[in-house]
Design an enzyme around this catalytic site. Sequence first.
Site, PDB file in Angstrom:
ATOM      1  N   HIS A  65      -7.589 -18.397  38.849  1.00 56.96           N
ATOM      2  CA  HIS A  65      -7.767 -17.158  38.085  1.00 56.96           C
ATOM      3  C   HIS A  65      -7.961 -16.051  39.118  1.00 56.96           C
ATOM      4  O   HIS A  65      -7.798 -16.266  40.305  1.00 56.96           O
ATOM      5  CB  HIS A  65      -9.036 -17.217  37.230  1.00 56.96           C
ATOM      6  N   CYS A  73      -4.933 -22.669  34.888  1.00 54.50           N
ATOM      7  CA  CYS A  73      -6.114 -23.433  34.469  1.00 54.50           C
ATOM      8  C   CYS A  73      -5.861 -24.216  33.173  1.00 54.50           C
ATOM      9  O   CYS A  73      -5.107 -25.166  33.194  1.00 54.50           O
ATOM     10  CB  CYS A  73      -7.324 -22.525  34.383  1.00 54.50           C
TER      11      CYS A  73
END
Length: 246
Positions: free
Chosen positions: A199, A96
């Site tokens: 994630h 991310c």
Amino acid sequence: MADVLRVCALYPDLMNIYADRGNLSLLRKRCEWRGIRFELSGSGLGDALDPEAHDLFYIGGGQDRDQRLCAADLVERKREGLHAAAARGAVVLGVCGGYQLLGHSYTLGSEEIAGVGLLDVRTTREPGPRLIGNVAIEVALDGAVGERQVLAGFENHGGRTRLGAEGQPLGRVLKGWGNDGRSGQEGAISAGTIGTYLHGPLLPKNVWFADWLIARALGIAVTDLAQLDDALEQQTHMSALRAAGV
Ligand code: GLN
């Protein structure tokens, strides 16, 4: 057979969101279960980075504010070292915010935050909602067991990432948003450097991928790693896939 995996976590306190640190715990466990020593060190703001000292570099996600702080340090103090490490075959994994910083830039309005340019991607915070939800992508990685594999995870990002002419996506979106919600592409890969929005944490939900990273960082084939009993891990993977609707 290599007996130690040397891992460097970049900005472990600042770049750690949605349990991204769990990726490090997972790598540790899978190494130790196989009798491979696991050496973890951190490199934070102001620290130098020795390209020879680690087999795998890891950077998790973060809020824009923390990302901004780390980006300046990453470019000024660690850029050359990271490029040298990648060039000699070390694995670099960014999740991310970490993924965004491995690219050329992250643009927020009139502000352009420079990244290290290991991946040919650029990220922009455009008007529009954050891209949030469970996600599954199909990947085809050299040396992975099986021709195609699936990664499952969770994404939450405002930035939209686009690949440059040299950019290769990590995978194809099966469910979820991916890089920009439109291209059908997720993440980016260039040799041993990988960026992804997933994630979850990523590795506990996809242990096959953790093993691929370990093997690559050690310079061995996945099939050279001792087999583990992954019945529980497989269940976790399947329920993450179900959560994404695959
Ligand atoms: N700050 C970045 C974004 O919103 C990354 C967020 C994250 O790491 N979850 O796009």
